[in-house]
Design a protein around this motif. Structure first.
Motif, PDB file in Angstrom:
ATOM      1  N   LYS A   1      47.700  30.060  43.007  1.00 17.90           N
ATOM      2  CA  LYS A   1      46.257  29.978  42.674  1.00 17.90           C
ATOM      3  C   LYS A   1      45.624  29.107  43.519  1.00 17.90           C
ATOM      4  O   LYS A   1      47.010  28.263  44.200  1.00 17.90           O
ATOM      5  CB  LYS A   1      45.806  29.976  41.088  1.00 17.90           C
TER       6      LYS A   1
ATOM      7  N   SER B   1      37.896  36.076  45.605  1.00 17.78           N
ATOM      8  CA  SER B   1      37.385  37.879  44.730  1.00 17.78           C
ATOM      9  C   SER B   1      37.171  38.924  46.019  1.00 17.78           C
ATOM     10  O   SER B   1      37.280  38.318  46.979  1.00 17.78           O
ATOM     11  CB  SER B   1      36.281  36.175  44.485  1.00 17.78           C
TER      12      SER B   1
ATOM     13  N   ASP C   1      34.990  37.107  48.006  1.00 16.78           N
ATOM     14  CA  ASP C   1      35.339  35.779  49.503  1.00 16.78           C
ATOM     15  C   ASP C   1      35.382  36.731  50.600  1.00 16.78           C
ATOM     16  O   ASP C   1      35.617  36.294  51.511  1.00 16.78           O
ATOM     17  CB  ASP C   1      36.992  34.710  48.780  1.00 16.78           C
TER      18      ASP C   1
END
Length: 148
Positions: free
Chosen positions: A58, A62, A65
């Protein structure tokens, strides 16, 4: 970001670049094929980055993005591979000093243009006499290193 650790980290990374170029030159000399040497080197980098990603997955981008990303952004690795390949191919012939000196000086000159014009969506940092003098000194220094 705290610059207290950033500059020493960049300094060590620069030293490791010189070491890596010399190691890559020896890899190329040992196997006799700069394309294969570059491939082996990048495969090890790929394995390391995949392992690090598996440990720290992480944040994930997205779809938005990806959509907002400039088309040229993923090409940075390929552009960097040109410098790696050139180092692997030429460091045994020219020496670590000239190859790394020319590479770093060219990097500085291109970086000054990127900064001055704000290319690749970078924040603009205008050319001034001190930056220009630094570039001239880099060119002069690497010329002396390559010549002698």
């Amino acid at each position: 970001m705290n610059a207290a650790w950033a500059y020493p980290f960049i300094f060590v990374a620069g030293m490791l670049q010189a070491v890596g170029a010399s190691m890559g030159g020896q890899l190329n000399k040992s196997i006799g094929n700069p394309w294969l040497a570059t491939s082996i080197s990048f495969m090890l980098v790929l394995f390391l980055t995949v392992a690090l990603f598996a440990c720290m997955p992480k944040p994930l981008p997205s779809v938005g993005d990806f959509a907002a990303m400039p088309w040229w952004a993923p090409l940075g690795g390929i552009v960097g591979a040109v410098a790696v390949f050139a180092g692997f191919l030429l460091i045994q012939k020219l020496g670590a000093g000239p190859v790394n000196g020319i590479t770093i000086t060219a990097n500085i000159l291109a970086s000054l243009a990127i900064d001055h014009f704000g290319l690749f969506r970078m924040e603009q940092h205008e050319m001034n006499p001190w930056r220009f003098l630094g570039a001239v000194l880099m060119v002069g220094g690497v010329t002396l290193i390559a010549k002698f």
